[in-house]
Design a protein around this motif. Structure first.
Motif, PDB file in Angstrom:
ATOM      1  N   ALA A 356       0.839  -1.206   0.000  1.00 17.79           N
ATOM      2  CA  ALA A 356       0.000   0.000   0.000  1.00 17.79           C
ATOM      3  C   ALA A 356       0.872   1.254   0.000  1.00 17.79           C
ATOM      4  O   ALA A 356       0.580   2.230  -0.719  1.00 17.79           O
ATOM      5  CB  ALA A 356      -0.930  -0.008   1.211  1.00 17.79           C
ATOM      6  N   GLN A 357       1.945   1.226   0.760  1.00 18.88           N
ATOM      7  CA  GLN A 357       2.866   2.363   0.788  1.00 18.88           C
ATOM      8  C   GLN A 357       3.551   2.558  -0.559  1.00 18.88           C
ATOM      9  O   GLN A 357       3.741   3.687  -1.024  1.00 18.88           O
ATOM     10  CB  GLN A 357       3.902   2.169   1.897  1.00 18.88           C
ATOM     11  N   TYR A 360       1.079   4.131  -2.925  1.00 22.44           N
ATOM     12  CA  TYR A 360       0.920   5.540  -2.583  1.00 22.44           C
ATOM     13  C   TYR A 360       2.122   6.358  -3.064  1.00 22.44           C
ATOM     14  O   TYR A 360       1.964   7.444  -3.634  1.00 22.44           O
ATOM     15  CB  TYR A 360       0.755   5.682  -1.069  1.00 22.44           C
ATOM     16  N   GLU A 364      -0.068   8.949  -5.706  1.00 25.57           N
ATOM     17  CA  GLU A 364      -0.525  10.163  -5.030  1.00 25.57           C
ATOM     18  C   GLU A 364       0.617  10.992  -4.443  1.00 25.57           C
ATOM     19  O   GLU A 364       0.538  12.215  -4.376  1.00 25.57           O
ATOM     20  CB  GLU A 364      -1.495   9.774  -3.902  1.00 25.57           C
ATOM     21  N   LYS A 365       1.676  10.343  -4.029  1.00 25.41           N
ATOM     22  CA  LYS A 365       2.725  11.047  -3.278  1.00 25.41           C
ATOM     23  C   LYS A 365       3.728  11.757  -4.175  1.00 25.41           C
ATOM     24  O   LYS A 365       4.522  12.573  -3.699  1.00 25.41           O
ATOM     25  CB  LYS A 365       3.450  10.040  -2.374  1.00 25.41           C
ATOM     26  N   TYR A 393      -4.478   0.842   1.880  1.00 25.07           N
ATOM     27  CA  TYR A 393      -4.318   2.077   1.102  1.00 25.07           C
ATOM     28  C   TYR A 393      -5.372   3.107   1.512  1.00 25.07           C
ATOM     29  O   TYR A 393      -5.070   4.290   1.705  1.00 25.07           O
ATOM     30  CB  TYR A 393      -4.434   1.752  -0.385  1.00 25.07           C
ATOM     31  N   GLN A 394      -6.601   2.648   1.652  1.00 25.13           N
ATOM     32  CA  GLN A 394      -7.690   3.538   2.071  1.00 25.13           C
ATOM     33  C   GLN A 394      -7.409   4.103   3.466  1.00 25.13           C
ATOM     34  O   GLN A 394      -7.615   5.300   3.711  1.00 25.13           O
ATOM     35  CB  GLN A 394      -9.003   2.762   2.070  1.00 25.13           C
ATOM     36  N   CYS A 397      -4.223   6.780   3.167  1.00 24.95           N
ATOM     37  CA  CYS A 397      -4.336   8.101   2.526  1.00 24.95           C
ATOM     38  C   CYS A 397      -5.766   8.603   2.421  1.00 24.95           C
ATOM     39  O   CYS A 397      -6.002   9.672   1.838  1.00 24.95           O
ATOM     40  CB  CYS A 397      -3.681   8.084   1.145  1.00 24.95           C
ATOM     41  N   LYS A 399      -8.252   7.614   0.643  1.00 27.41           N
ATOM     42  CA  LYS A 399      -8.765   7.671  -0.727  1.00 27.41           C
ATOM     43  C   LYS A 399      -8.837   6.267  -1.293  1.00 27.41           C
ATOM     44  O   LYS A 399      -7.945   5.450  -1.068  1.00 27.41           O
ATOM     45  CB  LYS A 399      -7.844   8.549  -1.578  1.00 27.41           C
ATOM     46  N   ILE A 401      -8.519   3.259  -3.879  1.00 23.05           N
ATOM     47  CA  ILE A 401      -7.488   2.983  -4.871  1.00 23.05           C
ATOM     48  C   ILE A 401      -7.991   3.248  -6.288  1.00 23.05           C
ATOM     49  O   ILE A 401      -7.243   3.716  -7.147  1.00 23.05           O
ATOM     50  CB  ILE A 401      -6.973   1.526  -4.724  1.00 23.05           C
ATOM     51  N   SER A 404      -7.714   6.900  -7.023  1.00 22.80           N
ATOM     52  CA  SER A 404      -6.315   7.273  -7.223  1.00 22.80           C
ATOM     53  C   SER A 404      -5.850   6.911  -8.631  1.00 22.80           C
ATOM     54  O   SER A 404      -5.174   7.701  -9.299  1.00 22.80           O
ATOM     55  CB  SER A 404      -5.426   6.585  -6.190  1.00 22.80           C
TER      56      SER A 404
END
Length: 500
Positions: A356-357, A360, A364-365, A393-394, A397, A399, A401, A404
């Protein structure tokens, strides 16, 4: 009434009139015993506590050698070495006047926050005489052993922990919200009892022979046979009549009804391979067809499709995809076409959080998007693992997936990635959406409608019907009836299996 191992009490329990009045020979302790209230439970010789504890009875509680640790000298506590944990300073309770004996070595363990409550004042729990007033923290007996009529307390050894949760963010349960699993067979077409290929091809022969065609006989026959009962009909027909059933039907049928009938005479892998061939070789590429098939089939199904594609068309599916697509979309399809997704059912929570990281960080990051990271995770990880990744993930952040991906990508690669996510989350809902789009607006995408109805009729059509009704407020049966007609509609409704 007496409990095994306890000395039988003379008199009654409770004795006399009124709640727990003193009665000679009844079973309360004397002043200075437990609880320290005058007038409660006159004791018998050897009552609780008689110096060192309960007198040891044969077969009583605690049991003799081998049972709950026996006390020295026939008493209950203190236990022997290796018994219940030794009391720490500040144990339960530390020798209050008239209460339990002061914490001895081997006595009650130190009370932890959330452990046993302090003893009640005169009048019992909740202002009522004795124990058991609702709403009060009633003592549950000895550690690990519930009082009669009480459930085990989960924090003590031997009691099951109710509804354990996986580690998550902020103490929230880590399990993702997923639709309830429907057990059992979820298709609409089942094996027809006693079906005989030789009798079935005789019905088909009569339906296509001579002037005109008996479409109803074809509909009734094919609409009541499973795939494994339909596929052998081609070989049985040629064996019996020396003719090719497919050619016979092509000469007698037309339009979408013909396409549907021919699709129902192919094995699932043959049908998928032919659909992929048409999607690639036709005028323009039917990208949604490629995405639908490759994102929704399991490893074994994709590997069989690859084998049949090479046998029937003389070319590897991967090469066909590579020659007709490009960029990250091509890489996504080639990854899916390998049929090599991890299929373990177990989920590593720490790995899910790492993935998940990574997603992200890849989207998004940062400015721009690292599509290859999405490709690596979405095409290789197992479905249970990816469900957990989407949940993490939700949580991470705030949001979804899907949103995103839609915000970070575009075109066919966006459609492909989103389709993979939807199939992982809820496959029946994905196909309900495919059917809705096929019949939405002016005109009908009949190839999509036929493909989904045939390929899912023995997999999850009942679930697709439920999702269609939930998402669009009307039944799939009603929608097909309104959007199609004639023999084509009749056979589609056979595959649908009924209204909701």
């Amino acid at each position: 009434m007496s409990y095994p191992g306890y000395p039988p009490a003379g008199g009654s329990y409770p004795g006399g009139s009124g709640p727990y009045q003193q009665a000679p020979g009844a079973f309360p302790p004397q002043p200075g015993a437990y609880p320290a209230q005058g007038g409660y439970f006159p004791p018998q010789p050897g009552a609780f506590p008689p110096g060192a504890g309960y007198p040891q009875q044969g077969g009583g509680y605690p049991p003799q050698a081998g049972g709950y640790p026996a006390a020295q000298g026939g008493g209950f506590f203190p236990p022997q070495a290796g018994g219940y944990p030794a009391a720490q300073p500040g144990g339960y309770p530390a020798g209050q006047p008239g209460g339990f004996p002061a914490g001895q070595p081997g006595g009650y363990p130190t009370a932890q926050p959330g452990g046993y409550p302090n003893m009640p004042q005169a009048g019992g729990w909740g202002g009522q005489p004795g124990f058991g007033a609702p709403g009060a923290g009633v003592p549950q007996g000895y550690p690990g052993v519930p009082a009669p009529g009480q459930q085990p307390m989960p924090q003590y050894p031997g009691a099951p922990v109710p509804n354990p949760s996986m580690p998550g963010y902020g103490g929230a349960p880590a399990g993702p919200a997923v639709p309830a699993v429907n057990r059992g067979y979820r298709g609409t077409i089942k094996d027809f009892p006693g079906a005989d290929p030789l009798r079935d091809v005789e019905v088909l022969r009569k339906a296509t022979k001579g002037f005109g065609t008996d479409e109803n006989a074809i509909i009734e026959l094919l609409g009541s046979r499973s795939i494994k009962q339909r596929v052998p009909l081609c070989a049985a027909y040629k064996t019996t009549y020396g003719k090719d059933l497919i050619n016979e039907l092509k000469s007698e049928l037309t339009g979408n009804f013909e396409s549907l009938v021919l699709a129902m005479l192919k094995s699932p892998a043959q049908f998928d391979a032919s659909e992929l061939k048409e999607a690639i070789a036709g005028a323009g590429t039917d990208e949604p067809c490629l995405i639908e098939i490759l994102s929704s089939r399991c490893n074994a199904e994709i590997q069989e499709i690859n084998r049949i594609y090479k046998t029937d068309y003389g070319k590897k599916l991967e090469d066909a995809i590579s020659g007709d697509t490009s960029g990250h979309f091509r890489r996504l399809l080639i990854s899916l076409s390998q049929g090599n997704r991890d299929e373990k059912e177990t989920v590593d929570i720490s790995l899910a959080k790492q993935d998940a990281q990574k997603l992200y960080a890849a989207g998004e990051k940062k400015v721009g998007t690292d599509e290859s990271q999405f490709n690596a995770i979405l095409c290789a990880r197992s479905k249970p693992h990816l469900k957990q990744v989407f949940h993490e993930y939700q949580q991470m952040c705030g949001k979804d997936i899907e949103k995103s991906i839609c915000g970070e990508m575009s075109g066919n690669v966006e459609s492909g990635m989103v389709a993979v996510v939807k199939c992982i989350k809820n496959t029946p809902a994905y196909f309900a959406e495919r059917l809705h789009k096929a019949m939405q607006g002016a005109g009908t995408k009949d190839r999509t409608l036929i493909r989904v109805m045939v390929s899912r009729s023995e997999v999850d059509m009942l679930d697709i019907r439920q999702e269609f009704l939930r998402l669009y407020g009307k039944s799939l049966y009603t929608t097909i009836s309104a959007d199609t007609s004639g023999d084509y509609k009749k056979l589609l409704l056979k595959l649908c299996g009924g209204s909701d």
